[in-house]
Each structure stands twice: as C-alpha cells, then as structure tokens.
Design a protein around this motif. Sequence first.
Motif, mmCIF file in Angstrom:
data_model
loop_
_atom_site.group_PDB
_atom_site.id
_atom_site.type_symbol
_atom_site.label_atom_id
_atom_site.label_comp_id
_atom_site.label_asym_id
_atom_site.label_seq_id
_atom_site.Cartn_x
_atom_site.Cartn_y
_atom_site.Cartn_z
ATOM 1 N N GLY A 111 0.813 -1.211 0.000
ATOM 2 C CA GLY A 111 0.000 0.000 0.000
ATOM 3 C C GLY A 111 0.845 1.260 0.000
ATOM 4 O O GLY A 111 0.565 2.212 -0.734
ATOM 5 N N GLU A 112 1.899 1.273 0.812
ATOM 6 C CA GLU A 112 2.776 2.449 0.872
ATOM 7 C C GLU A 112 3.516 2.658 -0.439
ATOM 8 O O GLU A 112 3.592 3.784 -0.955
ATOM 9 C CB GLU A 112 3.776 2.288 2.015
ATOM 10 C CG GLU A 112 4.766 3.450 2.125
ATOM 11 C CD GLU A 112 5.808 3.196 3.197
ATOM 12 O OE1 GLU A 112 7.001 3.425 2.918
ATOM 13 O OE2 GLU A 112 5.428 2.773 4.309
ATOM 14 N N LEU A 113 4.066 1.590 -0.999
ATOM 15 C CA LEU A 113 4.812 1.714 -2.247
ATOM 16 C C LEU A 113 3.905 2.174 -3.386
ATOM 17 O O LEU A 113 4.287 3.048 -4.184
ATOM 18 C CB LEU A 113 5.453 0.369 -2.607
ATOM 19 C CG LEU A 113 6.160 0.308 -3.965
ATOM 20 C CD1 LEU A 113 7.279 1.338 -4.040
ATOM 21 C CD2 LEU A 113 6.698 -1.086 -4.230
ATOM 22 N N THR A 114 2.705 1.617 -3.468
ATOM 23 C CA THR A 114 1.772 2.005 -4.529
ATOM 24 C C THR A 114 1.436 3.485 -4.443
ATOM 25 O O THR A 114 1.394 4.188 -5.465
ATOM 26 C CB THR A 114 0.488 1.163 -4.425
ATOM 27 O OG1 THR A 114 0.814 -0.224 -4.519
ATOM 28 C CG2 THR A 114 -0.475 1.510 -5.551
ATOM 29 N N THR A 115 1.229 3.982 -3.235
ATOM 30 C CA THR A 115 0.924 5.398 -3.055
ATOM 31 C C THR A 115 2.099 6.276 -3.478
ATOM 32 O O THR A 115 1.924 7.293 -4.166
ATOM 33 C CB THR A 115 0.569 5.677 -1.582
ATOM 34 O OG1 THR A 115 -0.570 4.902 -1.216
ATOM 35 C CG2 THR A 115 0.268 7.153 -1.371
ATOM 36 N N ARG A 116 3.304 5.899 -3.088
ATOM 37 C CA ARG A 116 4.487 6.702 -3.424
ATOM 38 C C ARG A 116 4.746 6.706 -4.929
ATOM 39 O O ARG A 116 5.142 7.737 -5.500
ATOM 40 C CB ARG A 116 5.705 6.170 -2.672
ATOM 41 C CG ARG A 116 5.614 6.359 -1.159
ATOM 42 C CD ARG A 116 6.810 5.767 -0.449
ATOM 43 N NE ARG A 116 8.047 6.478 -0.779
ATOM 44 C CZ ARG A 116 9.255 6.114 -0.351
ATOM 45 N NH1 ARG A 116 9.375 5.017 0.406
ATOM 46 N NH2 ARG A 116 10.321 6.811 -0.674
ATOM 47 N N LEU A 117 4.528 5.582 -5.571
ATOM 48 C CA LEU A 117 4.718 5.530 -7.025
ATOM 49 C C LEU A 117 3.670 6.370 -7.749
ATOM 50 O O LEU A 117 3.980 7.102 -8.693
ATOM 51 C CB LEU A 117 4.641 4.081 -7.510
ATOM 52 C CG LEU A 117 5.816 3.169 -7.130
ATOM 53 C CD1 LEU A 117 5.478 1.720 -7.453
ATOM 54 C CD2 LEU A 117 7.089 3.591 -7.858
#
Length: 231
Positions: A111-117
Amino acid sequence: MTTTQPYGTPDAPRLAVHGEAHLEADPEIARITITVTARGTDRRTALDDLTRRNTHVTDLIKTYGDAVDKLETSAFSLSPQLTKHGRGERVKTYHGTAHITADLTDFTALGELTTRLADLELTRVDGPWWSLRPDSPAHTEVRRRAVHEAVARARAYADALGATLTALVELSDPGAENTTPLYGRPAPGGMAYRAVAGAAPEPVPALDLEPQRQTVHARINARFIMTPPAL
C-alpha cells in the motif's frame, strides 16, 4: 504370472471416474505494473528524461528490500510524434515509455509503495493482481483432495454393484498434453493510478489494499479395475 489389463473384461471390469476439488487460499504475491512516461522536443532530451524517471522508480522499489520478490522491465519504447507541416510531416516531440513489473510478498509495504509511485509525475500504476506461487502448498493440497474425491467416487460406484476396487490403472490430468496451465491463474482485479506533471502534491496516506482470496481448482481422471459385480 497374471497381469492386470488396462481395459475392462467381464472378470475384471474397468471403472472410470473423475475427481474434482476447490480450495480458497490467501494470496502470496501481489503484482503491480508501473508505466513511466517522458516527452521531449528532441530524441536525446526525451531519452535522458525517461532514463532519469525510470531509475528513480526502480531505486524507490528496491528500497523495500525483501518485500520485493521480483523486479523487471517488461517493455521500453521511444517514438517520434509527427505533425503536419506544409505539404509534409515533421517531428513535433518524442514520446518515451518504460514498463516496469514488480512482485511483492509483503502486503503491508504494498500500500505504501503504490501510493508513493502514484505520487510521481508522469507515472501510472496498475494493479494489484493477486496470485499464489507456482509451488504453493495450496496447489498440492487441492490435487490431493481431487485424488481422494476420485477414489471415494469409484468406491461408491463399485459398492453399488456389490464389488470392490482391486487396482488403479491410470491417473491423469484432463488434457495433460495441452500447454495451458490448469492451476494457480492470477486472479484479475485491480486499480489504476496516474500522476501528471504539475505542482508537487501533498503526501497522501498509504492505500489500504485488501488481499483477494484465490480459488484453486484441480480435476483429475482415474481408472480402476474392480471385482465382478453382483448383478
């Protein structure tokens, strides 16, 4: 020496059945795809910008360490965009894209990585697509259940005729000669996110992505020899 024939005879009838099983399991892998875009008035500018953005994305993904099971570039393109100019055409801009695929096993980091990307400029994120590993215990378990179901079905048929099973002569997957996988297809379903050029957005909370349960299916064919029925 007596041998069992693979076909039925009055003294050793053959019984053919199939066994089938379904099983639900938690996913083990989440796949996302990232499309990085760049534009420039000349080829070199577009290529340099695309290289910079691609490197930034891959470096960001790599910071998640063991949470990332696989990272690969699936496609790359750089093409001129033409426009009419008098009687002919000329290159207006160059458009470049790089497609990156990442498989994650840590769904908390997902979830965190998807948001940052998705927060990056000219970057599109698609997914997640949930799946099991090819060697997941769920595949072994569902096949085992299918075999047990085939044996139980064969015994029920034999018992209805007053007979008993004496030998297994064949056990196979339906269409075993085909190349289409029977098990563990990734379940579809996901979302797409895209960021465009502009002012830097405020940080947003990590997406809460709920893993999608996977349905695993197995079907087998089995042939047995049984004792003569009591007709």
